[in-house]
Design an enzyme around this catalytic site. Structure first.
Site, short mmCIF file in Angstrom:
data_model
loop_
_atom_site.label_atom_id
_atom_site.label_comp_id
_atom_site.label_asym_id
_atom_site.label_seq_id
_atom_site.Cartn_x
_atom_site.Cartn_y
_atom_site.Cartn_z
N SER A 42 20.84 -35.19 -6.89
CA SER A 42 20.21 -34.16 -7.70
C SER A 42 19.73 -34.72 -9.05
CB SER A 42 21.19 -32.99 -7.88
OG SER A 42 20.57 -31.88 -8.47
N ASP A 196 18.16 -30.24 -2.25
CA ASP A 196 19.03 -30.89 -3.22
C ASP A 196 20.30 -31.39 -2.54
OD1 ASP A 196 21.01 -31.20 -5.38
OD2 ASP A 196 19.48 -30.27 -6.64
#
Length: 274
Positions: A42, A196
């Site tokens: 992320s 993500d």
């Protein structure tokens, strides 16, 4: 740092990842530490790339400027009616220029974790489903290493960040790593739709994990594994930044400054334990 580490893990956390930069500005530069392996997920993928290339303070300045100009998290005429996707890409593109990208390409092993939803699910359905499982896992188990999304079919890709840099795709990779629908569009990587990677594991260790490891978190957890050779470091308190609030530059600054304070305190604690 008070000790050396073979591996550094950069957790996710969106804008909270500016705590990484502040902490490492005190606890150890890349040149000082020189780890063999780095893994990230992320927003931590951007933290890692900037740490390797020595662009942490540049990132801070560019992001502060971008947020100072932007005063709302809703914007007509932008992707998904939010400014996030355009701002994030512009900041990454400006910060990781040719020289920075070359440093990443020539650096240590650098993995970026992406999550892969089942193809039979529509992208935004996947985001909602696994987002809920992620939130439940975090609330109940209170650990950075999730179980429920993976058990429910969410897959994973590990991408070689060095190769992406050599191929001129580092910016694309870092932007793909920070994909939180509906604020961001769902991209494709290696012919797969990806989300993500933090939905799968907030702090994924390298696939070939070996040696002393420091795991840099951006949130506080009640349950961190007690594993020999692995050190978890987390903020001393909840940081000022919100994961996807792109409208307040002061939150970025305060999160960095907290990282600085925590880095100093951590070093003092390490020195005291010697």
């Amino acid at each position: 740092m008070a000790r050396t580490y073979d591996q550094v893990v950069f957790s996710g956390g969106g804008i909270r990842c500016f705590w990484h930069g502040g902490f490492l500005s005190e606890a150890g530069s890349f040149e000082a530490l020189q780890p063999k392996r780095i893994s990230s997920v992320s927003g931590g993928a951007l933290s890692a790339a900037c740490w390797i290339s020595g662009r942490e303070e540049d990132l801070l300045a560019v992001m502060e400027e971008a947020f100072a100009i932007n005063d709302a998290n809703i914007a007509a005429g932008k992707s998904n009616f939010t400014p996030h996707q355009e701002i994030y890409r512009d900041v990454v593109d400006v910060t990781l220029d040719t020289e920075a990208t070359e440093r990443v390409a020539d650096g240590p092993e650098y993995e970026v974790a992406l999550s892969v939803p089942p193809e039979q699910l529509a992208p935004h359905v996947s985001a909602i489903l696994y987002g809920l499982l992620y939130q439940l896992d975090q609330a109940v188990r209170a650990t950075p290493h999730l179980r429920w999304p993976r058990a429910s079919g969410l897959g994973e890709i590990r991408v070689d960040g060095r190769q992406a840099a050599r191929d001129g795709k580092l910016v694309d990779l870092i932007c793909a790593a920070a994909t939180i629908p509906p604020v961001f569009d769902v991209p494709r990587w290696q012919d797969c739709r990806v989300l993500d990677g933090g939905m799968l594991d907030k702090a994924p260790l390298p696939l070939e994990s070996e040696g002393e490891t420091i795991v840099l978190l951006t949130s506080r957890y009640r349950q961190c594994p007690q594993v020999e050779g692995r050190t978890y470091v987390m903020p001393s308190s909840e940081v000022a930044a919100d994961k996807i609030d792109f409208s307040d530059a002061s939150k970025v600054t305060r999160t960095w400054e907290q990282g600085v304070r925590d880095g100093k305190a951590w070093l003092a604690e390490q020195d005291g334990g010697d």
